[in-house]
Each structure stands twice: as C-alpha cells, then as structure tokens.
Design a protein around this motif. Structure first.
Motif, PDB file in Angstrom:
ATOM      1  N   GLN A  11      -7.955  -8.803  -6.745  1.00  0.00           N
ATOM      2  CA  GLN A  11      -7.132  -9.796  -7.434  1.00  0.00           C
ATOM      3  C   GLN A  11      -6.067  -9.156  -8.313  1.00  0.00           C
ATOM      4  OE1 GLN A  11      -9.907  -8.715  -8.528  1.00  0.00           O
ATOM      5  NE2 GLN A  11      -9.942  -8.712 -10.764  1.00  0.00           N
ATOM      6  N   GLY A  12      -6.145  -7.885  -8.573  1.00  0.00           N
ATOM      7  CA  GLY A  12      -5.139  -7.217  -9.393  1.00  0.00           C
ATOM      8  C   GLY A  12      -5.553  -7.146 -10.851  1.00  0.00           C
ATOM      9  N   THR A  13      -5.209  -6.045 -11.466  1.00  0.00           N
ATOM     10  CA  THR A  13      -5.461  -5.883 -12.898  1.00  0.00           C
ATOM     11  C   THR A  13      -4.195  -5.320 -13.540  1.00  0.00           C
ATOM     12  OG1 THR A  13      -6.958  -4.900 -14.540  1.00  0.00           O
ATOM     13  CG2 THR A  13      -6.470  -3.552 -12.609  1.00  0.00           C
ATOM     14  N   LEU A  14      -3.816  -5.887 -14.675  1.00  0.00           N
ATOM     15  CA  LEU A  14      -2.548  -5.541 -15.309  1.00  0.00           C
ATOM     16  C   LEU A  14      -2.695  -4.301 -16.175  1.00  0.00           C
ATOM     17  CD1 LEU A  14       0.415  -6.218 -15.968  1.00  0.00           C
ATOM     18  CD2 LEU A  14      -0.451  -7.687 -17.815  1.00  0.00           C
ATOM     19  N   VAL A  15      -1.787  -3.370 -15.962  1.00  0.00           N
ATOM     20  CA  VAL A  15      -1.675  -2.181 -16.800  1.00  0.00           C
ATOM     21  C   VAL A  15      -0.313  -2.225 -17.484  1.00  0.00           C
ATOM     22  CG1 VAL A  15      -1.486   0.334 -16.819  1.00  0.00           C
ATOM     23  CG2 VAL A  15      -3.204  -0.788 -15.376  1.00  0.00           C
ATOM     24  N   THR A  16      -0.332  -2.199 -18.796  1.00  0.00           N
ATOM     25  CA  THR A  16       0.906  -2.222 -19.567  1.00  0.00           C
ATOM     26  C   THR A  16       0.972  -0.979 -20.433  1.00  0.00           C
ATOM     27  OG1 THR A  16       0.850  -4.644 -19.653  1.00  0.00           O
ATOM     28  CG2 THR A  16       2.327  -3.516 -21.189  1.00  0.00           C
ATOM     29  N   VAL A  17       2.054  -0.217 -20.273  1.00  0.00           N
ATOM     30  CA  VAL A  17       2.235   1.007 -21.043  1.00  0.00           C
ATOM     31  C   VAL A  17       3.426   0.800 -21.969  1.00  0.00           C
ATOM     32  CG1 VAL A  17       2.553   3.495 -20.970  1.00  0.00           C
ATOM     33  CG2 VAL A  17       1.367   2.330 -19.094  1.00  0.00           C
ATOM     34  N   SER A  18       3.165   0.848 -23.254  1.00  0.00           N
ATOM     35  CA  SER A  18       4.228   0.638 -24.228  1.00  0.00           C
ATOM     36  C   SER A  18       4.866   1.974 -24.617  1.00  0.00           C
ATOM     37  CB  SER A  18       3.675  -0.048 -25.468  1.00  0.00           C
ATOM     38  OG  SER A  18       2.703   0.768 -26.089  1.00  0.00           O
ATOM     39  N   ARG A  60       0.296  -0.773  -6.540  1.00  0.00           N
ATOM     40  CA  ARG A  60       0.772  -1.437  -7.748  1.00  0.00           C
ATOM     41  C   ARG A  60       2.079  -2.169  -7.472  1.00  0.00           C
ATOM     42  NH1 ARG A  60       2.443   3.873 -11.437  1.00  0.00           N
ATOM     43  NH2 ARG A  60       4.314   4.459 -10.251  1.00  0.00           N
ATOM     44  N   GLN A  61       2.311  -3.169  -8.290  1.00  0.00           N
ATOM     45  CA  GLN A  61       3.538  -3.943  -8.154  1.00  0.00           C
ATOM     46  C   GLN A  61       4.076  -4.254  -9.534  1.00  0.00           C
ATOM     47  OE1 GLN A  61       3.173  -7.534  -5.810  1.00  0.00           O
ATOM     48  NE2 GLN A  61       5.356  -7.549  -5.382  1.00  0.00           N
ATOM     49  N   ALA A  62       5.245  -3.712  -9.809  1.00  0.00           N
ATOM     50  CA  ALA A  62       5.923  -3.984 -11.065  1.00  0.00           C
ATOM     51  C   ALA A  62       6.782  -5.238 -10.905  1.00  0.00           C
ATOM     52  CB  ALA A  62       6.790  -2.789 -11.452  1.00  0.00           C
ATOM     53  N   PRO A  63       7.143  -5.886 -11.991  1.00  0.00           N
ATOM     54  CA  PRO A  63       7.969  -7.101 -11.903  1.00  0.00           C
ATOM     55  C   PRO A  63       9.262  -6.848 -11.135  1.00  0.00           C
ATOM     56  CG  PRO A  63       7.103  -6.852 -14.120  1.00  0.00           C
ATOM     57  CD  PRO A  63       6.750  -5.600 -13.380  1.00  0.00           C
ATOM     58  N   GLY A  64       9.524  -7.694 -10.159  1.00  0.00           N
ATOM     59  CA  GLY A  64      10.753  -7.583  -9.387  1.00  0.00           C
ATOM     60  C   GLY A  64      10.771  -6.465  -8.371  1.00  0.00           C
ATOM     61  N   MET A  65       9.638  -5.788  -8.210  1.00  0.00           N
ATOM     62  CA  MET A  65       9.578  -4.648  -7.296  1.00  0.00           C
ATOM     63  C   MET A  65       8.600  -4.950  -6.167  1.00  0.00           C
ATOM     64  SD  MET A  65      11.645  -2.537  -8.759  1.00  0.00           S
ATOM     65  CE  MET A  65      11.294  -0.907  -8.116  1.00  0.00           C
ATOM     66  N   GLN A  66       8.706  -4.159  -5.100  1.00  0.00           N
ATOM     67  CA  GLN A  66       7.763  -4.282  -4.002  1.00  0.00           C
ATOM     68  C   GLN A  66       6.467  -3.560  -4.354  1.00  0.00           C
ATOM     69  OE1 GLN A  66       9.717  -2.825  -0.440  1.00  0.00           O
ATOM     70  NE2 GLN A  66      10.387  -4.882   0.074  1.00  0.00           N
ATOM     71  N   ARG A  67       5.411  -3.995  -3.722  1.00  0.00           N
ATOM     72  CA  ARG A  67       4.129  -3.334  -3.909  1.00  0.00           C
ATOM     73  C   ARG A  67       4.212  -1.931  -3.309  1.00  0.00           C
ATOM     74  NH1 ARG A  67      -1.307  -6.705  -2.732  1.00  0.00           N
ATOM     75  NH2 ARG A  67      -0.061  -8.124  -4.021  1.00  0.00           N
ATOM     76  N   GLU A  68       3.687  -0.950  -4.039  1.00  0.00           N
ATOM     77  CA  GLU A  68       3.766   0.425  -3.578  1.00  0.00           C
ATOM     78  C   GLU A  68       2.415   1.105  -3.675  1.00  0.00           C
ATOM     79  OE1 GLU A  68       6.386   2.735  -6.049  1.00  0.00           O
ATOM     80  OE2 GLU A  68       5.180   2.433  -7.851  1.00  0.00           O
ATOM     81  N   LEU A  69       2.216   2.068  -2.802  1.00  0.00           N
ATOM     82  CA  LEU A  69       0.986   2.845  -2.814  1.00  0.00           C
ATOM     83  C   LEU A  69       0.940   3.729  -4.058  1.00  0.00           C
ATOM     84  CD1 LEU A  69      -1.561   4.025  -1.348  1.00  0.00           C
ATOM     85  CD2 LEU A  69      -0.017   5.748  -0.408  1.00  0.00           C
ATOM     86  N   VAL A  70      -0.223   3.756  -4.687  1.00  0.00           N
ATOM     87  CA  VAL A  70      -0.457   4.668  -5.807  1.00  0.00           C
ATOM     88  C   VAL A  70      -1.318   5.831  -5.334  1.00  0.00           C
ATOM     89  CG1 VAL A  70      -1.469   4.939  -8.100  1.00  0.00           C
ATOM     90  CG2 VAL A  70      -0.267   2.811  -7.499  1.00  0.00           C
ATOM     91  N   ALA A  71      -2.473   5.512  -4.774  1.00  0.00           N
ATOM     92  CA  ALA A  71      -3.395   6.540  -4.297  1.00  0.00           C
ATOM     93  C   ALA A  71      -4.345   5.910  -3.295  1.00  0.00           C
ATOM     94  CB  ALA A  71      -4.180   7.153  -5.453  1.00  0.00           C
ATOM     95  N   PHE A  72      -4.764   6.716  -2.338  1.00  0.00           N
ATOM     96  CA  PHE A  72      -5.683   6.223  -1.319  1.00  0.00           C
ATOM     97  C   PHE A  72      -6.609   7.352  -0.933  1.00  0.00           C
ATOM     98  CE2 PHE A  72      -6.759   2.907   1.605  1.00  0.00           C
ATOM     99  CZ  PHE A  72      -7.336   3.554   2.679  1.00  0.00           C
ATOM    100  N   ILE A  73      -7.890   7.021  -0.782  1.00  0.00           N
ATOM    101  CA  ILE A  73      -8.858   8.030  -0.375  1.00  0.00           C
ATOM    102  C   ILE A  73      -9.608   7.531   0.847  1.00  0.00           C
ATOM    103  CG2 ILE A  73     -10.563   7.155  -2.063  1.00  0.00           C
ATOM    104  CD1 ILE A  73     -11.511  10.105  -2.339  1.00  0.00           C
ATOM    105  N   PRO A  74      -9.391   8.184   1.992  1.00  0.00           N
ATOM    106  CA  PRO A  74     -10.106   7.790   3.196  1.00  0.00           C
ATOM    107  C   PRO A  74     -11.544   8.292   3.153  1.00  0.00           C
ATOM    108  CG  PRO A  74      -8.637   9.621   3.665  1.00  0.00           C
ATOM    109  CD  PRO A  74      -8.424   9.251   2.242  1.00  0.00           C
ATOM    110  N   SER A  75     -12.417   7.608   3.881  1.00  0.00           N
ATOM    111  CA  SER A  75     -13.807   8.045   3.943  1.00  0.00           C
ATOM    112  C   SER A  75     -13.873   9.408   4.605  1.00  0.00           C
ATOM    113  CB  SER A  75     -14.631   7.027   4.736  1.00  0.00           C
ATOM    114  OG  SER A  75     -14.605   5.769   4.106  1.00  0.00           O
ATOM    115  N   GLY A  76     -14.438  10.349   3.913  1.00  0.00           N
ATOM    116  CA  GLY A  76     -14.566  11.680   4.478  1.00  0.00           C
ATOM    117  C   GLY A  76     -13.288  12.480   4.505  1.00  0.00           C
ATOM    118  N   GLY A  77     -12.251  11.987   3.828  1.00  0.00           N
ATOM    119  CA  GLY A  77     -10.982  12.699   3.850  1.00  0.00           C
ATOM    120  C   GLY A  77     -10.469  13.004   2.464  1.00  0.00           C
ATOM    121  N   PHE A  78      -9.276  13.560   2.430  1.00  0.00           N
ATOM    122  CA  PHE A  78      -8.659  13.926   1.174  1.00  0.00           C
ATOM    123  C   PHE A  78      -7.778  12.789   0.663  1.00  0.00           C
ATOM    124  CE2 PHE A  78     -10.125  18.184   0.999  1.00  0.00           C
ATOM    125  CZ  PHE A  78     -10.180  18.635   2.300  1.00  0.00           C
ATOM    126  N   ALA A  79      -7.713  12.683  -0.645  1.00  0.00           N
ATOM    127  CA  ALA A  79      -6.891  11.652  -1.255  1.00  0.00           C
ATOM    128  C   ALA A  79      -5.418  11.964  -1.115  1.00  0.00           C
ATOM    129  CB  ALA A  79      -7.250  11.512  -2.733  1.00  0.00           C
TER     130      ALA A  79
END
Length: 119
Positions: free
Chosen positions: A111-118, A37-56
């Motif tokens: 392409q990215g999808t926007l999540v906005t939490v008010s 994810r990438q917030a405005p003015g911030m660097q892109r950061e890892l949220v979650a990743f799941i390898p094939s056959g591995g643990f998230a």
C-alpha cells in the motif's frame, strides 16, 4: 499475496530510517522482493530489488546509502542512511511470485509508506 510495509516517517536530512515489508497470504513461491518509490509528480522508480538466491541491485541515486536485506523468504528490509530531501516519496514494497503451482508469475504491490526528509 498481500504485502504489508512499515517504517516510514519524517526524518531530517542526514538521518536514517528502516522500512520493512512482510508478504502474507497464499504464496507458492516468491522470486524476488524489493522497493520502488514515487515522488509527487514523478513516475514510480526502482529503489532496490533482491531476487531469491541472487544479488541485490540498486538505483544509482541510492547506492552506498541504502541497503536491502532479507530476513526470510517473505520479509525484506530497506535500511536508508544519509537521507536527502530528494529521497522524499511514497515507498512501495513489491514482490514477484506465484500464488499456486499453476498460476502465472505476478507482481504484487503493497500500500505504500511515506518517507519525508526535511532539509
């Protein structure tokens, strides 16, 4: 390899959203898929990743609130609960894989999808 993400939107703090990502195209193998994810003015950061056959693995900031899951080798989901305003960002699906037996391992991005939490 193309990645199509869906499920973003606007939600109040404490609410939930579910993101999905499907890989398509010429795919020889996928070694893992995940979300950044990438917030405005911030660097892109890892949220979650799941390898094939591995643990998230998860960013500390989302542990216990977000769950990444795999429907099959080409589709993943991210269930986001107890959302906070600081979770607001564009969420990008990513996949690491190869398009053919002789091609190098490549990182692909959706392409990215926007999540906005008010608040």
């Amino acid at each position: 390899v193309q990645l199509q993400a869906s499920g973003g939107g606007l939600v109040q703090a404490g609410g939930s959203l579910r993101l999905s990502c499907a890989a398509s195209g010429t795919i020889f193998s996928i070694n893992g898929m995940g979300w950044y994810r990438q917030a405005p003015g911030m660097q892109r950061e890892l949220v979650a990743f799941i390898p094939s056959g591995g643990f998230a693995n998860y960013a500390d900031s989302v542990k216990g609130r977000f769950t990444i899951s795999r429907d099959n080798t080409k589709t993943i989901n991210l269930q986001m609960n107890s959302l906070k305003p600081e979770d607001t960002a564009v969420y990008y699906c990513t996949a690491v894989g190869r398009s053919s037996l002789v091609s190098a391992s490549t990182t692909y991005w959706g392409q990215g999808t926007l999540v906005t939490v008010s608040s």
